[in-house]
Design a protein around this motif. Sequence first.
Motif, PDB file in Angstrom:
ATOM      1  N   LEU A   1      19.610  29.257 -19.848  1.00  0.00           N
ATOM      2  CA  LEU A   1      19.595  28.807 -18.458  1.00  0.00           C
ATOM      3  C   LEU A   1      18.212  28.956 -17.843  1.00  0.00           C
ATOM      4  O   LEU A   1      17.610  30.034 -17.875  1.00  0.00           O
ATOM      5  CB  LEU A   1      20.615  29.611 -17.648  1.00  0.00           C
ATOM      6  CG  LEU A   1      20.789  29.233 -16.178  1.00  0.00           C
ATOM      7  CD1 LEU A   1      21.397  27.837 -16.050  1.00  0.00           C
ATOM      8  CD2 LEU A   1      21.683  30.269 -15.475  1.00  0.00           C
ATOM      9  N   ASN A   2      17.701  27.860 -17.268  1.00  0.00           N
ATOM     10  CA  ASN A   2      16.474  27.913 -16.480  1.00  0.00           C
ATOM     11  C   ASN A   2      16.775  28.137 -15.007  1.00  0.00           C
ATOM     12  O   ASN A   2      16.088  28.881 -14.321  1.00  0.00           O
ATOM     13  CB  ASN A   2      15.690  26.605 -16.649  1.00  0.00           C
ATOM     14  CG  ASN A   2      15.295  26.351 -18.087  1.00  0.00           C
ATOM     15  OD1 ASN A   2      14.938  27.269 -18.815  1.00  0.00           O
ATOM     16  ND2 ASN A   2      15.381  25.102 -18.524  1.00  0.00           N
ATOM     17  N   PHE A   3      17.828  27.452 -14.523  1.00  0.00           N
ATOM     18  CA  PHE A   3      18.228  27.601 -13.124  1.00  0.00           C
ATOM     19  C   PHE A   3      19.660  27.101 -12.972  1.00  0.00           C
ATOM     20  O   PHE A   3      20.069  26.151 -13.641  1.00  0.00           O
ATOM     21  CB  PHE A   3      17.302  26.789 -12.207  1.00  0.00           C
ATOM     22  CG  PHE A   3      17.721  26.837 -10.753  1.00  0.00           C
ATOM     23  CD1 PHE A   3      17.392  27.920  -9.964  1.00  0.00           C
ATOM     24  CD2 PHE A   3      18.457  25.801 -10.196  1.00  0.00           C
ATOM     25  CE1 PHE A   3      17.794  27.974  -8.631  1.00  0.00           C
ATOM     26  CE2 PHE A   3      18.859  25.849  -8.868  1.00  0.00           C
ATOM     27  CZ  PHE A   3      18.518  26.949  -8.088  1.00  0.00           C
ATOM     28  N   GLY A   4      20.411  27.760 -12.100  1.00  0.00           N
ATOM     29  CA  GLY A   4      21.759  27.306 -11.795  1.00  0.00           C
ATOM     30  C   GLY A   4      22.107  27.625 -10.355  1.00  0.00           C
ATOM     31  O   GLY A   4      21.764  28.697  -9.848  1.00  0.00           O
ATOM     32  N   GLY A   5      22.753  26.699  -9.673  1.00  0.00           N
ATOM     33  CA  GLY A   5      23.160  26.919  -8.296  1.00  0.00           C
ATOM     34  C   GLY A   5      24.507  26.280  -8.020  1.00  0.00           C
ATOM     35  O   GLY A   5      24.778  25.170  -8.487  1.00  0.00           O
ATOM     36  N   PHE A   6      25.358  26.991  -7.263  1.00  0.00           N
ATOM     37  CA  PHE A   6      26.707  26.514  -6.960  1.00  0.00           C
ATOM     38  C   PHE A   6      27.013  26.824  -5.496  1.00  0.00           C
ATOM     39  O   PHE A   6      26.789  27.943  -5.029  1.00  0.00           O
ATOM     40  CB  PHE A   6      27.750  27.208  -7.849  1.00  0.00           C
ATOM     41  CG  PHE A   6      27.422  27.197  -9.311  1.00  0.00           C
ATOM     42  CD1 PHE A   6      27.840  26.149 -10.124  1.00  0.00           C
ATOM     43  CD2 PHE A   6      26.685  28.224  -9.879  1.00  0.00           C
ATOM     44  CE1 PHE A   6      27.538  26.127 -11.469  1.00  0.00           C
ATOM     45  CE2 PHE A   6      26.373  28.217 -11.224  1.00  0.00           C
ATOM     46  CZ  PHE A   6      26.799  27.162 -12.021  1.00  0.00           C
ATOM     47  N   VAL A   7      27.533  25.843  -4.780  1.00  0.00           N
ATOM     48  CA  VAL A   7      27.880  26.065  -3.378  1.00  0.00           C
ATOM     49  C   VAL A   7      29.056  25.173  -3.001  1.00  0.00           C
ATOM     50  O   VAL A   7      29.194  24.053  -3.507  1.00  0.00           O
ATOM     51  CB  VAL A   7      26.664  25.792  -2.458  1.00  0.00           C
ATOM     52  CG1 VAL A   7      26.268  24.323  -2.482  1.00  0.00           C
ATOM     53  CG2 VAL A   7      26.926  26.259  -1.033  1.00  0.00           C
ATOM     54  N   ASN A   8      29.895  25.701  -2.143  1.00  0.00           N
ATOM     55  CA  ASN A   8      31.048  24.957  -1.650  1.00  0.00           C
ATOM     56  C   ASN A   8      31.025  24.954  -0.122  1.00  0.00           C
ATOM     57  O   ASN A   8      30.683  25.951   0.511  1.00  0.00           O
ATOM     58  CB  ASN A   8      32.359  25.588  -2.137  1.00  0.00           C
ATOM     59  CG  ASN A   8      33.587  24.881  -1.600  1.00  0.00           C
ATOM     60  OD1 ASN A   8      34.130  25.273  -0.585  1.00  0.00           O
ATOM     61  ND2 ASN A   8      33.995  23.833  -2.285  1.00  0.00           N
ATOM     62  N   VAL A   9      31.381  23.818   0.461  1.00  0.00           N
ATOM     63  CA  VAL A   9      31.516  23.696   1.918  1.00  0.00           C
ATOM     64  C   VAL A   9      32.931  23.218   2.219  1.00  0.00           C
ATOM     65  O   VAL A   9      33.436  22.303   1.550  1.00  0.00           O
ATOM     66  CB  VAL A   9      30.487  22.701   2.492  1.00  0.00           C
ATOM     67  CG1 VAL A   9      30.687  22.548   4.002  1.00  0.00           C
ATOM     68  CG2 VAL A   9      29.070  23.156   2.187  1.00  0.00           C
ATOM     69  N   TRP A  10      33.559  23.834   3.184  1.00  0.00           N
ATOM     70  CA  TRP A  10      34.921  23.450   3.555  1.00  0.00           C
ATOM     71  C   TRP A  10      35.014  23.344   5.073  1.00  0.00           C
ATOM     72  O   TRP A  10      34.441  24.161   5.806  1.00  0.00           O
ATOM     73  CB  TRP A  10      35.930  24.472   3.048  1.00  0.00           C
ATOM     74  CG  TRP A  10      37.348  24.121   3.397  1.00  0.00           C
ATOM     75  CD1 TRP A  10      38.203  23.339   2.680  1.00  0.00           C
ATOM     76  CD2 TRP A  10      38.061  24.534   4.564  1.00  0.00           C
ATOM     77  NE1 TRP A  10      39.412  23.237   3.335  1.00  0.00           N
ATOM     78  CE2 TRP A  10      39.345  23.953   4.499  1.00  0.00           C
ATOM     79  CE3 TRP A  10      37.734  25.316   5.672  1.00  0.00           C
ATOM     80  CZ2 TRP A  10      40.296  24.145   5.479  1.00  0.00           C
ATOM     81  CZ3 TRP A  10      38.683  25.507   6.656  1.00  0.00           C
ATOM     82  CH2 TRP A  10      39.959  24.925   6.544  1.00  0.00           C
TER      83      TRP A  10
END
Length: 258
Positions: free
Chosen positions: A58-67
């Motif tokens: 992994l070089n970079f990982g991003g996770f986001v949720n909007v509700w």
Amino acid sequence: MLPARPEEATPALAESRNWALQISPYMWAAGLKGNISPFRQGPSIGVEKSFSDVLDNLNFGGFVNVWGRHDRFVFSGDIMYVDTTDSHGAGPLPTFQLPGGIVVPAGTSVDAKVDTKQFTATLQGGYRVVDTPGFTLDALAGARFWHISNDVTLTVGLGGGSVTRSYGENFGWVDPVIGARAFLPVTEKLSLQAQADIGGFGAGSKLTWSVLATANYVINEHFSASLGYKVLDVDYDHDGHVFDTRLSGPVLGMTYRF
């Protein structure tokens, strides 16, 4: 998507307003399994990696949720971006053609270094069909957007020597999806939530589906934490591109409620 919803977490507050908004960055300890073609018309390479293997690459990982919610109308957005660099060895392979026109005969083995960037965004809107203090159920529909970028370096043994070629490509598609989300309060602070969707249906991929289940704990009026498990599956095979993968593993999220 991940945490307790603000109106279920604080029912008294919900009575004084008919809207809600929250954002949830999260970590996903996902393993990977599937078949991927590193370049268009190239041979498919089988991949099976645990989370620790994925983390090594992994070089970079991003996770986001909007509700969000307004009255009974709801909105869900989930975005992920992952950048990995990996080396594969595959063979013996059937006859295929390298970018640049070189034909590789059957039985040849290939070493490939692949830098892959994957962007996936799932956007859904819907309506709360069941709304009670002890249980809620939302019906959802929308689309999942995919974009894959591969930078590939191939080393192929030919005629007693080797040939190295570098190649870059981008491709993407859009899948229609339908789904549902259920919420069950257990105590004043603890709740359970499940969300699932299915789509593709040949419009983009052959099939895509995802499932998420979490246990959620309210810390205070604005913050809550979630722990659960998520699976994201896709089977895409079109115009020489193969991206047939399944990501699965535990998730840990933190939510801020506005």
